[in-house]
Design a protein around this motif. Structure first.
Motif, mmCIF file in Angstrom:
data_model
loop_
_atom_site.group_PDB
_atom_site.id
_atom_site.type_symbol
_atom_site.label_atom_id
_atom_site.label_comp_id
_atom_site.label_asym_id
_atom_site.label_seq_id
_atom_site.Cartn_x
_atom_site.Cartn_y
_atom_site.Cartn_z
ATOM 1 N N ALA A 74 37.872 -0.104 -11.158
ATOM 2 C CA ALA A 74 37.540 -0.254 -12.582
ATOM 3 C C ALA A 74 36.049 -0.520 -12.776
ATOM 4 C CB ALA A 74 38.367 -1.387 -13.192
ATOM 5 N N ASP A 75 35.463 -1.348 -11.911
ATOM 6 C CA ASP A 75 34.023 -1.625 -11.976
ATOM 7 C C ASP A 75 33.208 -0.353 -11.797
ATOM 8 O OD1 ASP A 75 34.202 -4.338 -12.458
ATOM 9 O OD2 ASP A 75 34.004 -4.932 -10.367
ATOM 10 N N LEU A 76 33.600 0.461 -10.823
ATOM 11 C CA LEU A 76 32.877 1.701 -10.552
ATOM 12 C C LEU A 76 32.940 2.653 -11.753
ATOM 13 C CD1 LEU A 76 33.909 2.366 -6.843
ATOM 14 C CD2 LEU A 76 31.602 1.865 -7.679
ATOM 15 N N ILE A 77 34.116 2.736 -12.388
ATOM 16 C CA ILE A 77 34.260 3.625 -13.543
ATOM 17 C C ILE A 77 33.397 3.145 -14.705
ATOM 18 C CG2 ILE A 77 35.860 4.491 -15.291
ATOM 19 C CD1 ILE A 77 38.053 4.419 -13.148
ATOM 20 N N VAL A 78 33.417 1.824 -14.956
ATOM 21 C CA VAL A 78 32.660 1.273 -16.086
ATOM 22 C C VAL A 78 31.166 1.545 -15.937
ATOM 23 C CG1 VAL A 78 31.899 -0.871 -17.167
ATOM 24 C CG2 VAL A 78 34.316 -0.499 -16.760
ATOM 25 N N CYS A 79 30.603 1.172 -14.782
ATOM 26 C CA CYS A 79 29.153 1.318 -14.652
ATOM 27 C C CYS A 79 28.739 2.787 -14.503
ATOM 28 C CB CYS A 79 28.613 0.464 -13.507
ATOM 29 S SG CYS A 79 29.282 0.791 -11.870
ATOM 30 N N THR A 80 29.573 3.622 -13.868
ATOM 31 C CA THR A 80 29.226 5.034 -13.721
ATOM 32 C C THR A 80 29.341 5.780 -15.045
ATOM 33 O OG1 THR A 80 29.951 5.011 -11.410
ATOM 34 C CG2 THR A 80 29.794 7.158 -12.467
ATOM 35 N N THR A 81 30.199 5.306 -15.925
ATOM 36 C CA THR A 81 30.305 5.923 -17.251
ATOM 37 C C THR A 81 29.054 5.700 -18.078
ATOM 38 O OG1 THR A 81 32.708 5.616 -17.255
ATOM 39 C CG2 THR A 81 31.658 5.945 -19.388
ATOM 40 N N ALA A 82 28.406 4.547 -17.904
ATOM 41 C CA ALA A 82 27.279 4.187 -18.767
ATOM 42 C C ALA A 82 25.911 4.397 -18.133
ATOM 43 C CB ALA A 82 27.420 2.722 -19.191
ATOM 44 N N VAL A 83 25.750 4.078 -16.853
ATOM 45 C CA VAL A 83 24.407 3.969 -16.276
ATOM 46 C C VAL A 83 23.687 5.308 -16.107
ATOM 47 C CG1 VAL A 83 23.073 3.162 -14.284
ATOM 48 C CG2 VAL A 83 24.940 1.772 -15.188
ATOM 49 N N PRO A 84 24.322 6.384 -15.603
ATOM 50 C CA PRO A 84 23.571 7.639 -15.473
ATOM 51 C C PRO A 84 22.932 8.105 -16.779
ATOM 52 C CG PRO A 84 25.595 7.779 -14.219
ATOM 53 C CD PRO A 84 25.673 6.503 -14.998
ATOM 54 N N LYS A 85 23.660 8.008 -17.891
ATOM 55 C CA LYS A 85 23.081 8.381 -19.178
ATOM 56 C C LYS A 85 21.971 7.420 -19.573
ATOM 57 C CE LYS A 85 22.477 10.729 -22.833
ATOM 58 N NZ LYS A 85 21.864 12.072 -22.724
ATOM 59 N N LEU A 86 22.160 6.134 -19.265
ATOM 60 C CA LEU A 86 21.128 5.132 -19.561
ATOM 61 C C LEU A 86 19.838 5.465 -18.822
ATOM 62 C CD1 LEU A 86 21.613 1.295 -19.604
ATOM 63 C CD2 LEU A 86 19.881 2.275 -18.121
ATOM 64 N N LEU A 87 19.942 5.808 -17.536
ATOM 65 C CA LEU A 87 18.753 6.134 -16.755
ATOM 66 C C LEU A 87 18.104 7.433 -17.251
ATOM 67 C CD1 LEU A 87 19.987 5.196 -13.164
ATOM 68 C CD2 LEU A 87 18.540 3.855 -14.707
ATOM 69 N N SER A 88 18.932 8.397 -17.667
ATOM 70 C CA SER A 88 18.393 9.627 -18.247
ATOM 71 C C SER A 88 17.607 9.331 -19.516
ATOM 72 C CB SER A 88 19.537 10.596 -18.549
ATOM 73 O OG SER A 88 19.081 11.742 -19.221
ATOM 74 N N LEU A 89 18.108 8.390 -20.308
ATOM 75 C CA LEU A 89 17.420 7.979 -21.535
ATOM 76 C C LEU A 89 16.097 7.302 -21.208
ATOM 77 C CD1 LEU A 89 17.193 7.230 -24.569
ATOM 78 C CD2 LEU A 89 18.704 5.286 -24.090
#
Length: 304
Positions: A74-89
């Motif tokens: 669950a932790d992996l899904i949560v952070c992977t859902t948000a962080v790649p787009k955050l870093l792209s931003l």
């Protein structure tokens, strides 16, 4: 131009949303991204390592570690859902996110966060049985029971959070499609809708209470019973040794629930809290617990 060009013919449902990150701190986005990227990489490394170790070592196929595996996923899904787009931003100034992708992000982040809370409760139940009824621990928490509890937690999170994307999809967004956040969050979208949202807010509040709120109350109750049992043990060493088995669980509960409650309460009641503070804490909630959980269990658990 960014605000209006993404709208379709109805002018109420944008084809894309635009994330702007942390308002007022745009100049510091690159610097903020460095620790965020490190936290994400550590979360990936720690949780994947934890899953590999527990899977390959049969001595770790115990209730606490199996629940820990579920929490890691669950932790992996949560952070992977948000962080790649955050870093792209932050790195590429790419804040555009399709409307459907935004709704998927809302569902995955909120549903998996709810599942994390359920896994904390399951781990608390494991500690309760292990300390208060140790002779029946293996009989009560069999592998089939563990699978059943895990499935129930996943189904609860999925069922209660599935309406969120549909509620958001039915709302008109005629004022703006700019989201003052680093990822799509339910309340962040509610705030830019140009319609009455009291029912949506009420449903979100009820779901939060039925999941995180009830889970937290039950965790507190389990620890009251645990402490009652521990303090009736005959020796101080026995009490300390027994309490030590709960240390890791208590630490991850504190790390996870503190930013979660702060984020939830400030979104709904903390109108005087600066938006930068809320958004920063919301990101800490997504990044720090997934990074810290495997470290806590790796350091405090001799078997791991």
């Amino acid at each position: 131009m960014l605000t209006m060009s993404a709208y379709n013919k109805t002018d109420v449902h944008p084809s894309t949303f635009i994330l702007i990150g942390i308002p007022g701190l745009e100049a510091a986005h690159i610097w903020i991204s460095i620790p965020f990227c490190m936290f994400y990489l550590l979360a990936l490394l720690g949780n994947c390592s934890l899953l590999f170790i527990i899977k390959t070592d049969s001595s770790l196929h115990e209730p606490m570690y199996l629940f820990l595996c579920m929490l890691a996923v669950a932790d992996l899904i949560v952070c992977t859902t948000a962080v790649p787009k955050l870093l792209s931003l932050f790195w590429l100034h790419d804040g555009v996110i399709p409307f459907e992708a935004c709704l998927v992000q809302v569902f995955l982040i909120h549903s998996c966060s709810t599942m994390e809370s359920g896994f904390f409760l399951a781990m608390a139940f494991d500690r309760y049985v292990a300390i208060c009824n140790p002779l029946r621990h293996s009989a009560i928490l069999t592998h089939s029971e563990i699978r059943g509890m895990g499935l129930a937690i996943v189904l609860r999170g999925t069922a209660l959070l599935s309406p969120h994307p549909f509620l958001l999809r039915w709302l008109p967004y005629c004022r703006t499609n700019i989201i003052s956040h680093t990822y799509c969050e339910f309340m962040a979208l509610i705030k830019i809708a140009c319609a009455e949202t009291r029912i949506h807010r009420a449903y979100s509040l009820i779901v939060a209470f039925l999941t995180g709120g009830v889970d937290f109350i039950l965790i507190i109750c389990s620890y009251v019973l645990i402490f009652h049992t521990v303090f009736h043990l005959p020796s101080k060493n026995a009490r300390l040794k027994t309490l030590a088995t709960c240390g890791s669980h208590v630490c991850i509960i504190f790390v996870s629930y503190t930013p979660a409650f702060f984020s939830f309460l400030t979104h709904r009641f903390g109108h005087q809290v600066a938006p930068q503070v809320h958004i920063f804490v919301a990101n800490i909630y997504l990044l720090v617990p997934p990074m810290v959980n495997p470290i806590i269990y790796g350091v405090r658990t001799k078997k791991i």
